[in-house]
Structure formats: C-alpha cells, structure tokens
Design a protein around this motif. Sequence first.
Motif, PDB file in Angstrom:
ATOM      1  N   PRO A   1       5.197  -3.924  -7.487  1.00 17.10           N
ATOM      2  CA  PRO A   1       4.189  -3.026  -8.062  1.00 17.10           C
ATOM      3  C   PRO A   1       2.830  -3.688  -8.193  1.00 17.10           C
ATOM      4  CG  PRO A   1       5.547  -3.933  -9.782  1.00 17.10           C
ATOM      5  CD  PRO A   1       6.143  -4.429  -8.498  1.00 17.10           C
ATOM      6  N   VAL A   2       1.805  -2.823  -8.290  1.00 23.59           N
ATOM      7  CA  VAL A   2       0.441  -3.261  -8.575  1.00 23.59           C
ATOM      8  C   VAL A   2       0.031  -2.623  -9.905  1.00 23.59           C
ATOM      9  CG1 VAL A   2      -1.970  -3.094  -7.885  1.00 23.59           C
ATOM     10  CG2 VAL A   2      -0.223  -3.580  -6.172  1.00 23.59           C
ATOM     11  N   GLU A   3      -0.473  -3.442 -10.823  1.00 25.72           N
ATOM     12  CA  GLU A   3      -0.921  -2.931 -12.122  1.00 25.72           C
ATOM     13  C   GLU A   3      -2.415  -3.188 -12.256  1.00 25.72           C
ATOM     14  OE1 GLU A   3       1.094  -2.991 -16.405  1.00 25.72           O
ATOM     15  OE2 GLU A   3       0.144  -4.916 -15.949  1.00 25.72           O
TER      16      GLU A   3
ATOM     17  N   THR B   1     -16.776  -5.232 -19.080  1.00 32.13           N
ATOM     18  CA  THR B   1     -17.371  -5.415 -17.745  1.00 32.13           C
ATOM     19  C   THR B   1     -17.411  -4.110 -16.939  1.00 32.13           C
ATOM     20  OG1 THR B   1     -15.220  -5.976 -16.777  1.00 32.13           O
ATOM     21  CG2 THR B   1     -16.555  -7.793 -17.667  1.00 32.13           C
ATOM     22  N   GLY B   2     -16.623  -3.098 -17.384  1.00 33.63           N
ATOM     23  CA  GLY B   2     -16.527  -1.851 -16.635  1.00 33.63           C
ATOM     24  C   GLY B   2     -15.801  -2.023 -15.314  1.00 33.63           C
ATOM     25  N   MET B   3     -14.951  -3.024 -15.241  1.00 36.42           N
ATOM     26  CA  MET B   3     -14.282  -3.353 -13.979  1.00 36.42           C
ATOM     27  C   MET B   3     -12.775  -3.081 -14.078  1.00 36.42           C
ATOM     28  SD  MET B   3     -16.875  -4.501 -12.214  1.00 36.42           S
ATOM     29  CE  MET B   3     -16.347  -5.546 -10.876  1.00 36.42           C
ATOM     30  N   LEU B   4     -12.190  -2.800 -12.911  1.00 36.57           N
ATOM     31  CA  LEU B   4     -10.739  -2.697 -12.769  1.00 36.57           C
ATOM     32  C   LEU B   4     -10.234  -3.985 -12.178  1.00 36.57           C
ATOM     33  CD1 LEU B   4     -10.168   0.908 -11.294  1.00 36.57           C
ATOM     34  CD2 LEU B   4      -9.301   0.056 -13.476  1.00 36.57           C
ATOM     35  N   ASP B   5      -9.269  -4.563 -12.822  1.00 36.20           N
ATOM     36  CA  ASP B   5      -8.693  -5.830 -12.373  1.00 36.20           C
ATOM     37  C   ASP B   5      -7.237  -5.599 -11.984  1.00 36.20           C
ATOM     38  OD1 ASP B   5      -8.394  -8.423 -11.735  1.00 36.20           O
ATOM     39  OD2 ASP B   5      -8.619  -9.223 -13.772  1.00 36.20           O
ATOM     40  N   GLY B   6      -6.740  -6.429 -11.097  1.00 36.39           N
ATOM     41  CA  GLY B   6      -5.336  -6.340 -10.713  1.00 36.39           C
ATOM     42  C   GLY B   6      -5.110  -5.992  -9.258  1.00 36.39           C
TER      43      GLY B   6
ATOM     44  N   PHE C   1      -2.900   1.137 -15.119  1.00 33.20           N
ATOM     45  CA  PHE C   1      -2.540   2.142 -14.120  1.00 33.20           C
ATOM     46  C   PHE C   1      -1.605   1.468 -13.111  1.00 33.20           C
ATOM     47  CE2 PHE C   1      -6.898   2.581 -15.599  1.00 33.20           C
ATOM     48  CZ  PHE C   1      -6.837   3.814 -16.231  1.00 33.20           C
ATOM     49  N   ASP C   2      -0.377   1.996 -13.018  1.00 30.78           N
ATOM     50  CA  ASP C   2       0.664   1.343 -12.233  1.00 30.78           C
ATOM     51  C   ASP C   2       0.890   2.045 -10.906  1.00 30.78           C
ATOM     52  OD1 ASP C   2       1.085  -0.476 -14.274  1.00 30.78           O
ATOM     53  OD2 ASP C   2       2.564   0.813 -15.276  1.00 30.78           O
ATOM     54  N   ILE C   3       1.087   1.240  -9.880  1.00 33.80           N
ATOM     55  CA  ILE C   3       1.443   1.733  -8.535  1.00 33.80           C
ATOM     56  C   ILE C   3       2.734   1.032  -8.149  1.00 33.80           C
ATOM     57  CG2 ILE C   3       0.695   1.989  -6.142  1.00 33.80           C
ATOM     58  CD1 ILE C   3      -2.191   1.444  -7.217  1.00 33.80           C
ATOM     59  N   LYS C   4       3.816   1.835  -7.970  1.00 32.20           N
ATOM     60  CA  LYS C   4       5.132   1.248  -7.767  1.00 32.20           C
ATOM     61  C   LYS C   4       5.785   1.779  -6.491  1.00 32.20           C
ATOM     62  CE  LYS C   4       5.930   1.008 -12.792  1.00 32.20           C
ATOM     63  NZ  LYS C   4       6.827   1.418 -13.910  1.00 32.20           N
TER      64      LYS C   4
ATOM     65  N   ASN D   1     -11.174  -7.939  -5.677  1.00 34.05           N
ATOM     66  CA  ASN D   1     -10.863  -7.869  -7.099  1.00 34.05           C
ATOM     67  C   ASN D   1     -11.790  -8.778  -7.923  1.00 34.05           C
ATOM     68  OD1 ASN D   1      -8.804  -6.937  -9.136  1.00 34.05           O
ATOM     69  ND2 ASN D   1      -8.614  -9.150  -9.407  1.00 34.05           N
ATOM     70  N   PRO D   2     -12.302  -8.316  -9.092  1.00 39.29           N
ATOM     71  CA  PRO D   2     -12.164  -6.958  -9.658  1.00 39.29           C
ATOM     72  C   PRO D   2     -13.181  -6.003  -9.061  1.00 39.29           C
ATOM     73  CG  PRO D   2     -13.384  -8.334 -11.160  1.00 39.29           C
ATOM     74  CD  PRO D   2     -12.987  -9.242 -10.020  1.00 39.29           C
ATOM     75  N   VAL D   3     -12.953  -4.691  -9.330  1.00 35.53           N
ATOM     76  CA  VAL D   3     -13.786  -3.648  -8.724  1.00 35.53           C
ATOM     77  C   VAL D   3     -14.290  -2.727  -9.823  1.00 35.53           C
ATOM     78  CG1 VAL D   3     -13.826  -1.706  -7.125  1.00 35.53           C
ATOM     79  CG2 VAL D   3     -12.502  -3.744  -6.556  1.00 35.53           C
ATOM     80  N   ALA D   4     -15.513  -2.269  -9.712  1.00 36.05           N
ATOM     81  CA  ALA D   4     -16.097  -1.397 -10.726  1.00 36.05           C
ATOM     82  C   ALA D   4     -15.370  -0.065 -10.796  1.00 36.05           C
ATOM     83  CB  ALA D   4     -17.572  -1.169 -10.422  1.00 36.05           C
ATOM     84  N   PHE D   5     -15.206   0.436 -12.032  1.00 35.46           N
ATOM     85  CA  PHE D   5     -14.573   1.735 -12.235  1.00 35.46           C
ATOM     86  C   PHE D   5     -15.619   2.843 -12.101  1.00 35.46           C
ATOM     87  CE2 PHE D   5     -13.603   5.358 -14.915  1.00 35.46           C
ATOM     88  CZ  PHE D   5     -12.331   5.700 -14.481  1.00 35.46           C
TER      89      PHE D   5
END
Length: 652
Positions: free
Chosen positions: A473-475, A482-487, A538-541, A509-513
Amino acid sequence: MSGNLLSIGKSGLFAAQAGLATTGHNITNANVAGYNRQVVVQATAPMLDTGVGFQGTGTQIAQIKRYSDEFLNSQVRNAQASKSGLDSYYAQISQIDNMLADQTAGLSPSLQGFFKGVQDMAANRASVPSRQAMLSAADTLATRFQALDARFGEIREGVNSTIETSVTMINSYANQIAQLNEQIGNFASANQSVPNDLLDKRDQLVMELNTHVKANVMPGDNNSLTVSIGNGQPLVVGQRAFQLAGVKSPTDPGRIDVGYVTGNKVSTLADSALSGGTLGGALEFRSKTLDPAQSALGKVAIGMAIEFNAQHKLGLDQGGKPGQDFFQVAKAVVGRNEKNASTSDVAVEAIVRDPADLKDSDYKVEFSSTGYNVYRLSDNERVIKDYIPDGNPVKADGIDFMISTGTVAVGDSFLVRPTVAGAANFNVLVKDVAGIAAAAPIVTETPVGNTGNVKISPGTVDKDFLTGAPGLPVELIYDKDTGMLDGFPAGMQVRIVDSKGVESGPFTNPVAFEDGATYTFGGVSITLSGTPGDGDKFDIKDNSGGVGDTRNIGLLGDLQTKNIFNGGTATLQSSYAQLVSTVGNKTREVQVNGQAAEALLAQTRTAAQDVSGVNLDEEATNLIKYQQAYQAAGKVMQIAGTIFDTLLSIGR
C-alpha cells in the motif's frame, strides 16, 4: 442487233436475280446477331463503239456492298465493355452490401449485444450468471466476425472463378478472330473481294469479346483486324492469336491474377491494366471494394481486440490475478514474393500495435542495396527507409514490422496486409468465467480519524501500471504547515492535473495539495476533493480480494464509445458504419452508372442499326423492285428472241 439486245436483257436478268437473292438474304438474316445489311451495287457494262456512236451493252454487278460504320461500331463496343464491366461489378458488390447492412447478419447486432453483456455484468456486480452471459456474447461476436470474413472468402473465390472463365472465353474469341482473319485474307487475295458474312461474323466476335474485356480494334494488312487489350498488349495480330492465363499471385496463392503469355513466359498484369467487360469489372471490384472492405472489417476486429485486451489487463480476475488477453489479435498476412531469390531466407512479420495510427492500406517490404524499405501502397509513400534489421521491430503507421536477419538479394519483396485476417482470426481467449478481469487492481480509503472533509476517488490505473506499478500500500499524509502531501514512493514522478484540466509536473515527493486535483504516479491516478486536516491520511491498497468490484468491467464497457481509430476520431461502431456506408455508396454509384451505361449502349446500338440494320419494310419494297426488274429484263430477252426469229424467217 438481236444478239446485243439479248445480252443486254441477260445482264439485267442476272442483276435483278442478284438483287432478289441479296434482298432475300437480308430478310432471312434480319434477326441474326451482328448481321449487316447488304445491297447490290450495279454499274453499266462497257460501251460498244458502233462507228456512229457508243452503244450500251447492259449492266453488271460492281459489288455486294455491306453497310457498316466502323466509328459507330467502335462506340457500341466501348459501350458494351463499359456496361458489362459495371454489371459484373454490381453483381459482386451487391452481395457485400446486402451482407454488411443486414440487421441480423451484419456485425452491428453482435457488437451491441456484446457490450450489453459487459454492461449487464457491471450492473450485476460480476455475478456468475452475468459473467457467463458476457462470455457467451463474446463468443457470438467472434463467430460473427469469422462468418463475415468467411463470406468475403466465398466472394473472393467467386471472383477467381470469374477471372478464369473470362480468360478462357477471351482466348477462345482471340483464336476465332485470328482464324477469320486468315479466311477473309485468303478470299480477298483470291477473289479481289471480301466475304461480307465472314466480316459480320468477325465483327460479332469482337463485340462479344468486349463483354469480357475492353478491346481496341485497328485495321491490319489484307483486310485483317488487329485487336489489343489493356495497356496495348496485342491479342490478335493478323492470323496470330496471343493468349491470357489465370495465374496464382506471386505473393498470395489464393488469389488468381491475369497473366499475358509470350512464348514460355507469363507476365502478370496489374488489376488496373485491364478494364471493361466481365473480367475488368471483377478485377476492379476485387481491388477497389473487396480487398478494402475485408481489411476494414479486420481493422475493426483488431482494434477491438487490442483496446479490450489493454483494459482487461488492467483489471483483476476472480482469483485476484491480473487479467490476460481476452481476444486474440491477428498478425498481418505476409506474402513472400515467389520471384525472390531462391537463396533468400529472410522472414517478415507484422502486427498492429496502435489502431489510432493505422492506415487503410497494404504495404510492400523491399530490400535494396542500402537496406529495407517499406512502402504504403495506397499512396506509394516510403514509410520506412533503409532499415537494417537489429532484432527489434521497426514501427510505422501503428504497425510493428519484424524483419529477420539472413540471406537476402536486392529486389526481394514481401506483401504485408496488416488487417485482412483480423476478422478471421478474432477469437475469445478467456474460456472460464473466473478469468474475466472485472475488478480494478487498487482500492482507496480514508481513515475514520481524518479531521478534514477530503474525499478520495476509487482510483484508476493505466498501462504504465503494468510495467512500473508502485509498491502497495501507499499512504499519503497531509502536512498543514507546508500544504504538502507526503508518502509518494521515493523517486517516483508525480503529475498533477488541477480541477480546470491544467497539467503540471512531474514532481517528486512531497507534492503540494490542490483541491479537486488528480495525482498520477506509477500508472495510478487518484483525485482528492475537499479541505484536508493536518495529518489526514489517504490510503491506496491492493484490491486482490475485491470479488464484487466491477470498476474495470465498467471501463471495458466504455470502450463502446471510445474513439480508437483514425487518429482517435472514430469508435468501433462508427468505423464499421463507415465501412457499411462506403460499400453502400459505391453500390449505388455502380448501379446508377450501370443504368446510364445501359441507356448509352441502347443509343449507340440504335445509331449503328440505322446504318447497318435490316428494315423489313424496305426489303419488301426492294423485292417488288427487283421482281419488276427481273420481269422487264425477261421481256427484253423475249423481244430479242422474237427479232431473231423474224430475221431467220426472212432468210428462208
């Protein structure tokens, strides 16, 4: 005196008798095809010098004139060749038109039935009965493709038979015309005149020859005719007849071409070289309608198989395994030229990879001193230049050409037909309902503990997922500061498409939301909408257990309306509809042209008959005229006899 009068009467009697015989000949042959009316042409006999003036000695037959206008005859022959060619074309193309447009036998009902089965499966959560129905619909579609192609094959065999029959008839006419040339020449040499009935017979044979192929006629030596066909190939020259032959195509053994025989050598003539007549019509139909139509049907089948397989592989079957090829993708039909050097052992293969780039054309692969060249035959453009085989395919027009290394000679060639076998080899490869990849390979979720209101889309995958899928999975975690998405996976590029459709990236990574943006990485795409809270996840499985998931089968159903042909502008249904429309329009065009050609033939025949035809009313009048002339000449002879008897009585 009486002797001279008797001779005059005798000449008139013979002339009237010849007139009666000729008129009777016209009447009895009025309904014979190709007969031209004949007329006795009289001339005065040589004069006699009596010392006090010249005295006539009667009449003589100058000639038996045959009324025939070669200019009009040529028009009739051309009109006949045109009409016969169009009739032949229409007889063949109407079969294809009826087949493709048939509401039950055509492809459209099976294509619609298949996608209905796909959509029903999506609506019923991929239940076993819906899976079985979808698989049955797929088998029905494959059977329909194969049946249509088989019918094309039957029509092709019919064209081959027509070609062979026409060639046989043309050779027979050529021999008969050559024989008549000889007979007419012999009569003309011996008698200083030509036999009219043989001229009629020869002209009729030339006319009948034009029902099979357009022939050009020129006068030759000694009252002979020289007949040529095609691009000037002589068929009859004087007393010699040349021959045609039905020969197998050097690149397709199942195709009959027309060969021209010269000595022990047979030269294959191009389909376009022969026009008119049954033969010309059949050749034109095959090259301009049959071949393109069969290839167009194959293109639909191949495009369907490629696109369906590509999406099917992006799903998971009931066992949680990635989908496999659902339909078989046919390889191109490659014909090795029989005239290639006997030592050549190179092999050529081709397969369609991108239906959007596919052109409606066959290709010729030819070896030159600088490498292999590939020519698109529809416009004769060279699409691959001086290629040297290196073990990898070379691409052109959405096709991969694979050329092996080996012994080859300059001039060796191959004919590549990319889609002609597409429908014949369209088969269903998935035999078990469990093998249908209905589920998507990924699943997304948001933990209950998230404080924001962001919603994550179910997620989709594309072809890059098959070769570069991220480890699952990716979480993803949102950092409010920072307003960023990490993972995101380390080192993997991320592309962003915002809510307005503007693409940016790639990023790492990381990327702005961004609210409403779609994030794509490793072939995975997700959309995040809303306002996230700090630390929201936010999970991707992996979705290996998603037996009831029908997201991929839904995407497979969407292929019904996806533009996959002609540079991404035509769907499966519209591409098939274009084929039906093209054939239908051509059928109507040939039909209308055929009706016009029939009217033209009737007009030219009427014009020719006005000159050479027998008018029974006119001939009846001539009978009376010659009968009276016969009786009058007899009266002259009777008077001459009376005078002679009177002279004899004086001498007693």
